[in-house]
Scaffold this active site. Structure first.
Site, PDB file in Angstrom:
ATOM      1  N   GLU A  35       0.884  -1.166   0.000  1.00 52.32           N
ATOM      2  CA  GLU A  35       0.000   0.000   0.000  1.00 52.32           C
ATOM      3  C   GLU A  35       0.923   1.217   0.000  1.00 52.32           C
ATOM      4  O   GLU A  35       1.818   1.305   0.847  1.00 52.32           O
ATOM      5  CB  GLU A  35      -0.811  -0.055   1.296  1.00 52.32           C
ATOM      6  CG  GLU A  35      -2.037   0.786   1.299  1.00 52.32           C
ATOM      7  CD  GLU A  35      -2.769   0.690   2.633  1.00 52.32           C
ATOM      8  OE1 GLU A  35      -2.654  -0.340   3.331  1.00 52.32           O
ATOM      9  OE2 GLU A  35      -3.442   1.673   2.954  1.00 52.32           O
ATOM     10  N   ARG A 261       4.745 -12.697  10.074  1.00 57.32           N
ATOM     11  CA  ARG A 261       5.471 -11.483   9.720  1.00 57.32           C
ATOM     12  C   ARG A 261       6.799 -11.426  10.465  1.00 57.32           C
ATOM     13  O   ARG A 261       6.981 -12.063  11.493  1.00 57.32           O
ATOM     14  CB  ARG A 261       4.621 -10.242   9.997  1.00 57.32           C
ATOM     15  CG  ARG A 261       4.117 -10.115  11.420  1.00 57.32           C
ATOM     16  CD  ARG A 261       3.004  -9.086  11.524  1.00 57.32           C
ATOM     17  NE  ARG A 261       3.475  -7.735  11.303  1.00 57.32           N
ATOM     18  CZ  ARG A 261       3.021  -6.927  10.346  1.00 57.32           C
ATOM     19  NH1 ARG A 261       2.086  -7.320   9.531  1.00 57.32           N
ATOM     20  NH2 ARG A 261       3.486  -5.713  10.236  1.00 57.32           N
ATOM     21  N   LYS A 271       4.079   0.853   9.340  1.00 55.74           N
ATOM     22  CA  LYS A 271       4.258   2.104   8.597  1.00 55.74           C
ATOM     23  C   LYS A 271       3.610   3.279   9.328  1.00 55.74           C
ATOM     24  O   LYS A 271       4.105   4.392   9.277  1.00 55.74           O
ATOM     25  CB  LYS A 271       3.658   1.965   7.193  1.00 55.74           C
ATOM     26  CG  LYS A 271       4.591   1.238   6.235  1.00 55.74           C
ATOM     27  CD  LYS A 271       4.012   1.209   4.844  1.00 55.74           C
ATOM     28  CE  LYS A 271       3.043   0.055   4.703  1.00 55.74           C
ATOM     29  NZ  LYS A 271       2.461  -0.058   3.374  1.00 55.74           N
TER      30      LYS A 271
HETATM   31  P1  ATP Z   1       2.399  -2.082   7.941  1.00 59.01           P
HETATM   32  O1  ATP Z   1       1.556  -2.688   9.011  1.00 59.01           O
HETATM   33  O2  ATP Z   1       3.820  -1.969   8.279  1.00 59.01           O
HETATM   34  O3  ATP Z   1       1.847  -0.822   7.403  1.00 59.01           O
HETATM   35  P2  ATP Z   1       1.197  -3.477   5.857  1.00 59.01           P
HETATM   36  O4  ATP Z   1       0.924  -4.925   5.922  1.00 59.01           O
HETATM   37  O5  ATP Z   1       0.049  -2.578   6.039  1.00 59.01           O
HETATM   38  O6  ATP Z   1       2.382  -3.154   6.789  1.00 59.01           O
HETATM   39  P3  ATP Z   1       1.443  -3.427   3.063  1.00 59.01           P
HETATM   40  O7  ATP Z   1       1.996  -2.364   2.213  1.00 59.01           O
HETATM   41  O8  ATP Z   1      -0.007  -3.678   3.015  1.00 59.01           O
HETATM   42  O9  ATP Z   1       1.889  -3.091   4.514  1.00 59.01           O
HETATM   43  O10 ATP Z   1       2.245  -4.784   2.877  1.00 59.01           O
HETATM   44  C1  ATP Z   1       2.636  -5.322   1.650  1.00 59.01           C
HETATM   45  C2  ATP Z   1       2.983  -6.761   1.862  1.00 59.01           C
HETATM   46  O11 ATP Z   1       4.047  -6.875   2.799  1.00 59.01           O
HETATM   47  C3  ATP Z   1       1.825  -7.547   2.422  1.00 59.01           C
HETATM   48  O12 ATP Z   1       1.687  -8.734   1.681  1.00 59.01           O
HETATM   49  C4  ATP Z   1       2.208  -7.829   3.844  1.00 59.01           C
HETATM   50  O13 ATP Z   1       1.696  -9.058   4.252  1.00 59.01           O
HETATM   51  C5  ATP Z   1       3.730  -7.813   3.794  1.00 59.01           C
HETATM   52  N1  ATP Z   1       4.300  -7.387   5.076  1.00 59.01           N
HETATM   53  C6  ATP Z   1       4.026  -6.271   5.767  1.00 59.01           C
HETATM   54  N2  ATP Z   1       4.677  -6.237   6.934  1.00 59.01           N
HETATM   55  C7  ATP Z   1       5.420  -7.374   6.992  1.00 59.01           C
HETATM   56  C8  ATP Z   1       6.315  -7.940   7.953  1.00 59.01           C
HETATM   57  N3  ATP Z   1       6.602  -7.324   9.102  1.00 59.01           N
HETATM   58  N4  ATP Z   1       6.874  -9.123   7.666  1.00 59.01           N
HETATM   59  C9  ATP Z   1       6.615  -9.760   6.512  1.00 59.01           C
HETATM   60  N5  ATP Z   1       5.784  -9.300   5.572  1.00 59.01           N
HETATM   61  C10 ATP Z   1       5.173  -8.119   5.801  1.00 59.01           C
HETATM   62 MG    MG Z   2      -1.737  -3.123   4.730  1.00 61.48          MG
END
Ligand code: ATP
Ligand code: MG
Length: 556
Positions: A35, A261, A271
């Site tokens: 995102e 994760r 983020k």
């Molecule tokens: P955040 O909570 O940090 O904002 P998010 O999951 O909202 O992370 P996205 O941009 O939606 O961020 O994530 C893109 C991809 O990265 C998704 O498939 C998510 O599952 C993966 N991802 C995000 N955080 C992690 C993590 N800590 N470890 C492994 N994969 C991750």
């Molecule tokens: Mg997300």
């Protein structure tokens, strides 16, 4: 990048192997769906190495798709930063960059299809009522009074939503699933809502935006994704993912697989929280070298290979765990030990005057750039009567454990001669300002002929020819291993996470240092030139990592 023997194994790769063996799939198509609401962090690196790595190893493809259904939080700058980070990590996405918003027309069509099948309805409950009707984990929900509106009426209401005839929050399109499901996400989830916001890709074309759970699975289906890999928090939502795929006329049937994760000690991995650090100026920017972002690690001197190696070492499972910082640091230390050229920098300089060295003499000593790898070649380092050494490398008196410069004792200057200290000058506070010594002219590259062998080796730079530099020493950003568990992470920010040292003296070859490219400063650690130096020609070096693991001690 990864040859067959070096391939990782994990449960997701086992599933793929089985799918290829059984003929369920003949090729592998994955995607990475960030995102664009912030910079990527090291957790994302795990997801990137997993999905892109699988595509690479199976001769498949991996798409980069921006999940851009939340325009108010998104920004085109993040879109660019994310692309740069994925490429820097060494991966190439298949074809063009994709956006969920590319599919808004198709998604709208799928929503209409659900309404036509009697599987979606426009609900006019307000937010509070919706919450009340939804029930709780222990209490089933109640059907919305709008659930049984006719298909025609729902089509008309959805058209009105699309045409901007409803204010935000007045109504939403909901999937008609099961208000008593034990999975909250199945209790008639909202799939479209009204938002009068400009979108970085679609401009003002839309005032209704699809929700993540509706968009994600359908984008996967449109792109022909075979294995849609995400983190465990989406496990429950897989019911909804499958429901949507089953109930609209999709061009392909993707499947979602979840893994745990990455959590890394002493950092935050969300983020939203990282954005708070930036917004409140608690760090310089998203790429501050203390940030656990990919851009932060790059600026700090981490290499793509070290981060890929890290994601390989931690593996992929369904078990929640937190990785120690020392695991990540070991990866970069091993990489740089093999690959970083050596250089000399004196962080806390005092003068060393060689009393028996000719006043007007100047030598260019040829020094190896790497102790064991000839491929790094050699460089010349100027040497003359006046040098700088580290203040901590001299003592008037010391016991045997101190293998540095002591009065009447000999030490080798790295790549140069053996010197013996004779006396020193001090300032009014008693700090040593200048050390005097004599050198043995016959010891360049060899031991003294009298059979003595100097105990230690210290680094130095030429006083006249050395360059002034600034060094930034970084430490963990938080004082506790799990800052995310604190009610307020502000209270556990490490006030000493950055120590800036000015007046550092470095050897002249470092004038050619390239940003982000690491050196081992002899006996000090690994450093790289900062990639965001405002004053042209200034030398600012970021410490990537120390020479030894200091974390092991910290955690004891
Ligand atoms: P955040 O909570 O940090 O904002 P998010 O999951 O909202 O992370 P996205 O941009 O939606 O961020 O994530 C893109 C991809 O990265 C998704 O498939 C998510 O599952 C993966 N991802 C995000 N955080 C992690 C993590 N800590 N470890 C492994 N994969 C991750
Ligand atoms: Mg997300």
């Amino acid at each position: 990048m990864s040859d067959a023997e070096n391939r990782p194994t994990n449960f997701i790769r086992n599933i793929i192997d089985a799918d290829l063996d059984s003929g369920k799939h003949t090729s592998v198509q994955t995607r990475f769906p960030p995102e664009p609401n912030g910079f990527l962090h090291i957790g994302h690196a795990k997801a990137i190495c997993l999905s892109f790595g699988i595509a690479q190893d199976y001769n498949g493809k991996c798409n980069l798709r921006f999940d851009d259904t939340n325009p108010e939080k998104e920004d085109i700058d993040y879109v660019h930063a994310i692309q740069k980070d994925v490429q820097w990590l060494g991966f190439e996405w298949a074809g063009e960059v994709r956006y969920s918003s590319n599919y808004f027309d198709q998604l709208h069509g799928f929503a209409v299809e659900l309404i036509e099948k009697g599987l979606a309805y426009v609900c006019l409950l307000n937010a509070e009522e919706t919450r009340e009707y939804r029930g709780t984990l222990n209490k089933p929900g109640k059907n919305s009074p709008y659930r049984d509106t006719s298909i025609e009426e729902n089509l008309a209401l959805f058209a009105k939503m699309k045409n901007g005839e409803f204010e935000e929050g007045v109504c939403a399109l909901r999937a008609k699933i099961d208000m008593s499901s034990s999975f909250m996400c199945m209790r008639d989830p909202i799939i479209y809502r009204v938002r009068f916001v400009h979108h970085h890709q679609t401009g003002d074309k839309w005032c209704i935006y699809p929700m993540y759970d509706f968009t994600h699975c359908l984008s996967d289906a449109i792109e022909g994704i075979t294995h849609s890999i995400c983190t465990l928090e989406f496990q429950d939502n897989r019911r909804l993912y499958d429901w949507v795929i089953e109930n609209v006329s999709v061009p392909s049937t993707p499947h979602q697989y979840e893994f745990s994760r990455l959590n890394l000690e002493y950092t935050l991995m969300s983020k939203r929280k990282l954005n708070t650090l930036v917004e409140e100026n608690l760090v310089d920017s998203w790429d501050d070298p203390r940030m656990p972002t990919i851009a932060g690690f790059r600026r700090r001197g981490y290499t793509p290979a070290s981060i890929r190696e890290f994601t390989k070492r931690i593996g992929v499972t369904k078990m929640e765990n937190t990785i120690e910082m020392s695991v990540l640091e070991a990866c970069i230390r091993e990489d740089l030990n093999d690959n970083a050229p050596r250089a000399m920098a004196v962080l806390d300089p005092i003068k060393l005057v060689i009393e028996n060295y000719p006043e007007d003499k100047q030598e260019d000593l040829v020094v190896k750039n790497h102790p064991s790898d000839e491929a790094h070649g050699t460089r010349t380092v100027p040497f003359s009567k006046e040098l700088y050494i580290e203040a901590e490398d001299f003592r008037e008196e010391a016991n045997k454990k101190y293998k540095r410069l002591v009065i009447d004792k000999a030490v080798r200057l790295r790549g140069a001669y053996v010197v013996t200290a004779t006396r020193c000058d001090k300032d009014e506070q008693g700090n040593v300002t200048t050390v005097y010594c004599t050198y043995n002219e016959d010891t360049l590259g060899k031991n003294p002929t009298d059979g003595t062998k100097p105990k230690g080796v210290i680094h130095w730079v030429d006083a006249d020819k050395s360059l002034d530099a600034t060094v930034r020493l970084y430490d963990r950003l938080f004082t506790v291993p799990n800052p995310a568990a604190e009610d307020d992470f502000h209270k556990v920010i490490n006030p000493e996470s950055l120590v800036e040292i000015t007046g550092v003296k470095v050897e002249p070859s470092l004038a050619d240092a390239k940003a982000e490219s690491a050196y081992q400063f002899e006996r000090q650690g690994y450093f790289c030139l900062d990639n965001d130096i405002k004053e042209p020609g200034a030398l600012i070096f970021n410490r990537t990592v120390g020479l030894r693991d200091t974390w092991a001690k910290v955690s004891k």
